[in-house]
Design a protein around this motif. Structure first.
Motif, PDB file in Angstrom:
ATOM      1  N   MET A 106       0.851  -1.184   0.000  1.00  0.00           N
ATOM      2  CA  MET A 106       0.000   0.000   0.000  1.00  0.00           C
ATOM      3  C   MET A 106       0.891   1.241   0.000  1.00  0.00           C
ATOM      4  SD  MET A 106      -3.262   0.334   2.549  1.00  0.00           S
ATOM      5  CE  MET A 106      -3.735  -1.368   2.695  1.00  0.00           C
ATOM      6  N   THR A 107       0.727   2.105  -0.978  1.00  0.00           N
ATOM      7  CA  THR A 107       1.537   3.310  -1.068  1.00  0.00           C
ATOM      8  C   THR A 107       0.834   4.455  -0.365  1.00  0.00           C
ATOM      9  OG1 THR A 107       2.430   2.608  -3.186  1.00  0.00           O
ATOM     10  CG2 THR A 107       2.662   4.926  -2.626  1.00  0.00           C
ATOM     11  N   THR A 108       1.508   5.070   0.567  1.00  0.00           N
ATOM     12  CA  THR A 108       0.937   6.194   1.297  1.00  0.00           C
ATOM     13  C   THR A 108       1.433   7.497   0.687  1.00  0.00           C
ATOM     14  OG1 THR A 108       0.849   4.912   3.317  1.00  0.00           O
ATOM     15  CG2 THR A 108       0.723   7.303   3.547  1.00  0.00           C
ATOM     16  N   LEU A 144      -9.062   9.259  -1.347  1.00  0.00           N
ATOM     17  CA  LEU A 144      -7.950   8.964  -0.454  1.00  0.00           C
ATOM     18  C   LEU A 144      -8.427   9.055   0.986  1.00  0.00           C
ATOM     19  CD1 LEU A 144      -6.647  10.429  -3.106  1.00  0.00           C
ATOM     20  CD2 LEU A 144      -4.595  10.511  -1.715  1.00  0.00           C
ATOM     21  N   ASP A 156      -6.700   8.999   4.746  1.00  0.00           N
ATOM     22  CA  ASP A 156      -5.442   9.037   5.490  1.00  0.00           C
ATOM     23  C   ASP A 156      -4.246   8.919   4.540  1.00  0.00           C
ATOM     24  OD1 ASP A 156      -4.298   9.431   7.973  1.00  0.00           O
ATOM     25  OD2 ASP A 156      -4.165   7.291   8.445  1.00  0.00           O
ATOM     26  N   GLY A 157      -4.383   9.502   3.349  1.00  0.00           N
ATOM     27  CA  GLY A 157      -3.301   9.506   2.373  1.00  0.00           C
ATOM     28  C   GLY A 157      -3.227   8.298   1.472  1.00  0.00           C
ATOM     29  N   VAL A 158      -4.086   7.307   1.673  1.00  0.00           N
ATOM     30  CA  VAL A 158      -4.056   6.089   0.867  1.00  0.00           C
ATOM     31  C   VAL A 158      -5.122   6.160  -0.230  1.00  0.00           C
ATOM     32  CG1 VAL A 158      -4.287   3.577   0.869  1.00  0.00           C
ATOM     33  CG2 VAL A 158      -3.225   4.740   2.812  1.00  0.00           C
ATOM     34  N   ASP A 159      -4.703   5.997  -1.476  1.00  0.00           N
ATOM     35  CA  ASP A 159      -5.607   6.006  -2.619  1.00  0.00           C
ATOM     36  C   ASP A 159      -6.369   4.680  -2.656  1.00  0.00           C
ATOM     37  OD1 ASP A 159      -6.916   6.232  -5.036  1.00  0.00           O
ATOM     38  OD2 ASP A 159      -5.113   6.624  -6.225  1.00  0.00           O
ATOM     39  N   LEU A 160      -7.705   4.759  -2.564  1.00  0.00           N
ATOM     40  CA  LEU A 160      -8.517   3.540  -2.548  1.00  0.00           C
ATOM     41  C   LEU A 160      -8.674   2.927  -3.933  1.00  0.00           C
ATOM     42  CD1 LEU A 160     -11.515   4.506  -0.201  1.00  0.00           C
ATOM     43  CD2 LEU A 160      -9.154   3.932   0.392  1.00  0.00           C
ATOM     44  N   LEU A 191      -6.887  -0.409  -4.881  1.00  0.00           N
ATOM     45  CA  LEU A 191      -6.847  -1.460  -3.862  1.00  0.00           C
ATOM     46  C   LEU A 191      -7.753  -2.629  -4.224  1.00  0.00           C
ATOM     47  CD1 LEU A 191      -6.944   0.500  -0.460  1.00  0.00           C
ATOM     48  CD2 LEU A 191      -4.948  -0.321  -1.730  1.00  0.00           C
ATOM     49  N   LEU A 244      -8.313  -1.741   5.101  1.00  0.00           N
ATOM     50  CA  LEU A 244      -8.188  -0.298   5.349  1.00  0.00           C
ATOM     51  C   LEU A 244      -9.429   0.247   6.036  1.00  0.00           C
ATOM     52  CD1 LEU A 244      -6.620   2.470   3.308  1.00  0.00           C
ATOM     53  CD2 LEU A 244      -9.029   2.725   3.876  1.00  0.00           C
ATOM     54  N   ARG A 302      -9.048   2.078   9.521  1.00  0.00           N
ATOM     55  CA  ARG A 302      -8.963   3.531   9.430  1.00  0.00           C
ATOM     56  C   ARG A 302     -10.307   4.231   9.332  1.00  0.00           C
ATOM     57  NH1 ARG A 302      -6.117   4.929  11.872  1.00  0.00           N
ATOM     58  NH2 ARG A 302      -5.342   6.823  10.904  1.00  0.00           N
TER      59      ARG A 302
END
Length: 251
Positions: free
Chosen positions: A1-3, A71, A73-77, A80, A88, A92
């Motif tokens: 997972m890229t943040t 996104l 918390d900075g994570v692009d859904l 995924l 996630l 989160r």
């Protein structure tokens, strides 16, 4: 997972959500871009069919956008796979529903602990008791939902949503099934979560009194954000904006 580097709890970038195909397709969200800052309380309002719940579900990762990206918390859904998206959401995202969605066979403390158990985690000593005390239900820990009032059940649901320390708590008409006194208590708890614990809250509501607890009110119509109030002065101001929107929707 890229943040990705971000200072936002949730971001929607040109999000569109269509249901159906061809001439029978319906656009529930139409190119919506909006950000929700940490430790903020946003109410989302609009006429029936304006896209409020779709916005909430796309923002929470419960529904996938047709276009654009979300996104948390900075994570692009967007990229995924389902398992990663589920993980996630579990870690989160907190969610509070109008209908409480508690497990009838479990006690209040077991309902609160459930997200941790599903994540394969043990609650820290005193963690569940502390969050139940925070919502004023320390003495109801062993009671099952059927032994609690509607307001108490919703407070259990809030405790369950907060126990994992989510980046954002989404609430879909959380006071819709409650009496006035219970509604006020639930809204006070959400406001306290923002002010005392720096929680981010995004709430869909039709009630100007509920929306008046928020820092910002977004107004939707026809799947678009068409108006915004920051630091609303009260329910009367919000109701006036809603009346204007609904009048325009009827014309």
């Amino acid at each position: 997972m890229t943040t990705l580097q971000t200072h936002q709890a949730v971001e929607l970038w040109s999000v569109t959500r269509r249901y159906g195909t061809g001439e029978h397709s319906v656009t529930a969200l139409d190119d919506v871009s909006v950000k929700f800052a940490p430790a903020s309380f946003t109410a989302v309002m609009g006429p029936s069919g304006s896209g409020k719940s779709t916005l909430l579900h796309c923002a929470a990762g419960l529904d996938r956008a047709t276009g654009g990206k979300v996104l948390i918390d900075g994570v692009d859904l967007t990229p995924l796979p389902e398992k990663a998206l589920t993980r996630l959401r579990r870690d989160r995202v907190g969610f509070v529903f109008q209908s409480f969605n508690l497990v009838a066979a479990l006690s209040a403390e077991q309902n609160v602990e459930l997200p941790l158990r599903l994540a394969g985690r043990r609650a820290a000593p005193g963690q569940v008791a502390a969050v139940l005390a925070e919502v004023g239900l320390a003495d109801r820990a062993r009671h099952r939902p059927g032994e609690l009032s509607g307001g108490q059940q919703q407070r259990v649901a809030i405790a369950r949503a907060l126990v994992t320390g989510p980046a954002v708590l989404f609430a879909d008409e959380p006071t819709g099934a409650l009496d006035n006194a219970s509604s006020r208590e639930v809204l006070r708890l959400l406001r306290t979560a923002v002010d005392r614990h720096a929680q981010t809250v995004v709430m869909v509501t039709h009630d100007p009194l509920a929306a008046a607890h928020a820092d910002r009110v977004l107004f939707l119509a026809d799947g678009r954000i068409v108006d915004e109030l920051r630091e609303p002065s009260g329910a009367e101001q919000i109701a006036a904006r809603m009346a204007h929107l609904e009048t325009g929707a009827e014309q």
